[in-house]
Design an enzyme around this catalytic site. Sequence first.
Site, PDB file in Angstrom:
ATOM      1  N   ASN A 248       0.817  -1.216   0.000  1.00 39.02           N
ATOM      2  CA  ASN A 248       0.000   0.000   0.000  1.00 39.02           C
ATOM      3  C   ASN A 248       0.849   1.264   0.000  1.00 39.02           C
ATOM      4  O   ASN A 248       0.333   2.358   0.239  1.00 39.02           O
ATOM      5  CB  ASN A 248      -0.928   0.017   1.214  1.00 39.02           C
ATOM      6  CG  ASN A 248      -1.908  -1.130   1.179  1.00 39.02           C
ATOM      7  OD1 ASN A 248      -2.311  -1.586   0.109  1.00 39.02           O
ATOM      8  ND2 ASN A 248      -2.278  -1.639   2.341  1.00 39.02           N
ATOM      9  N   HIS A 251      -0.482   4.540  -1.179  1.00 38.98           N
ATOM     10  CA  HIS A 251      -1.919   4.343  -1.379  1.00 38.98           C
ATOM     11  C   HIS A 251      -2.801   5.063  -0.372  1.00 38.98           C
ATOM     12  O   HIS A 251      -3.976   5.280  -0.641  1.00 38.98           O
ATOM     13  CB  HIS A 251      -2.269   2.852  -1.378  1.00 38.98           C
ATOM     14  CG  HIS A 251      -1.949   2.177  -2.679  1.00 38.98           C
ATOM     15  ND1 HIS A 251      -0.676   2.146  -3.216  1.00 38.98           N
ATOM     16  CD2 HIS A 251      -2.735   1.517  -3.562  1.00 38.98           C
ATOM     17  CE1 HIS A 251      -0.700   1.476  -4.363  1.00 38.98           C
ATOM     18  NE2 HIS A 251      -1.940   1.090  -4.596  1.00 38.98           N
TER      19      HIS A 251
HETATM   20 ZN   LIG Z   1      -2.627   0.156  -6.362  1.00 38.96          ZN
END
Ligand SMILES: [Zn+2]
Length: 362
Positions: A248, A251
């Site tokens: 992530n 993200h």
């Molecule tokens: Zn992604």
Amino acid sequence: VDAARCVPVALGDRSYTVHIEPGCLRELGSVLARVVDAERAVVVTSERVGALYGAVVTESLARAGLGSSTIVVPDGDRAKSLAQLSDIFDRLVACGADRDTFLVAVGGGAVGDLAGLAAATYLRGVPWVQVPTTLLAQADASVGGKTAVNHPAGKNLIGAFHQPRLVWIDPRVLRTLPARELRSGMAEVVKSAVIWDPQMFAWLEVHAERVPALDTDAVAHALERAVAVKAEIVGRDEREGGIRALLNFGHTLGHAIEAASGFGEVLHGEAISLGMVFAARRSRRIGLPARDVDRIVSLLERLGLPVVLADTPAQWCAYRRALAHDKKRRDGLFWMVLLREIGRAELSPCTLDEMLEGRTAA
Ligand SMILES: [Zn+2]
Ligand SMILES: NC(=O)c1ccc[n+]([C@@H]2O[C@H](COP(=O)([O-])OP(=O)(O)OC[C@H]3O[C@@H](n4cnc5c(N)ncnc54)[C@H](O)[C@@H]3O)[C@@H](O)[C@H]2O)c1
């Protein structure tokens, strides 16, 4: 030479292979006849991808003696709704799909997420295979078994883990992908190198442009490395109890940018490019050298990805609102992925205010 590259995803009795080979789409039927012990295929694809590649897929299945029907869903994230999922169930029931049926997702990450959730839940789970057709889906989304649809309150709020039996990647289908989608997919390739693979990062610093230019060897290498990073991480932490969260990187803010812009305006890879720049700068605090921040920013910039965040108070208000709904928060804390160096990432807890560094006092 168009040699095949195979990356294993080692998950015990849920293990599978990611097969990468230019031109392999037309061999899909014969491999499925061997890999999946089911007799009927239901292909799930989107309008645009179906028009381009649907016939190749169904002909290949027919040649291998597999009966198939096709369900066409809208392009992009419009496919990822409960209404579309419900339509798929209606179609599966109508065509008498049973436990001898398997689903074949042919399309980008949106189709994969939708078809995967249908496969996870229809009859409490039927087998499925992924045939990803965008760079983002080939490098990232098709591997690891996360499936989901969106809820009006947020992206991917309804989902399940359901590993595919096979991921079948034909990089030649990228030739019809719009350039902007190719650039967006490069963000995930950069991400996997940044968090895990310093050699791959160095390779990208020399060769990055060859990938969106669709140089055959460069595309195969980039896909193989990105998939290998994801396979290794998922193999150690299938359900994101720990290190899978490193994927992530970029993200947390990235998702907030997507949500704040209204989904679809900013592409996923564009948003995480901005999120990665933000996270890389923040990583200075845990020792990431300024030079490495520059290397990350210049690589993303060279690839035509956005690196300058809209930095007005109104924007930060919108990010704050979106972050406040982030489903990955635990006990009010975000687990931000930071870098010690290129190739070495770690999770660092922080509050919403720490995350935003006091920007836009609420
Ligand atoms: Zn992604
Ligand atoms: N499950 C996961 O682990 C995971 C990881 C990352 C992203 N995702 C999800 O993936 C989605 C984004 O995926 P995406 O970037 O692939 O976008 P997408 O699936 O929306 O596809 C982008 C566009 O490209 C078109 N397209 C696809 N293949 C094509 C081809 N070969 N030629 C021409 N056009 C083609 C599609 O029809 C669509 O209009 C998001 O919903 C995201 O949440 C899931």
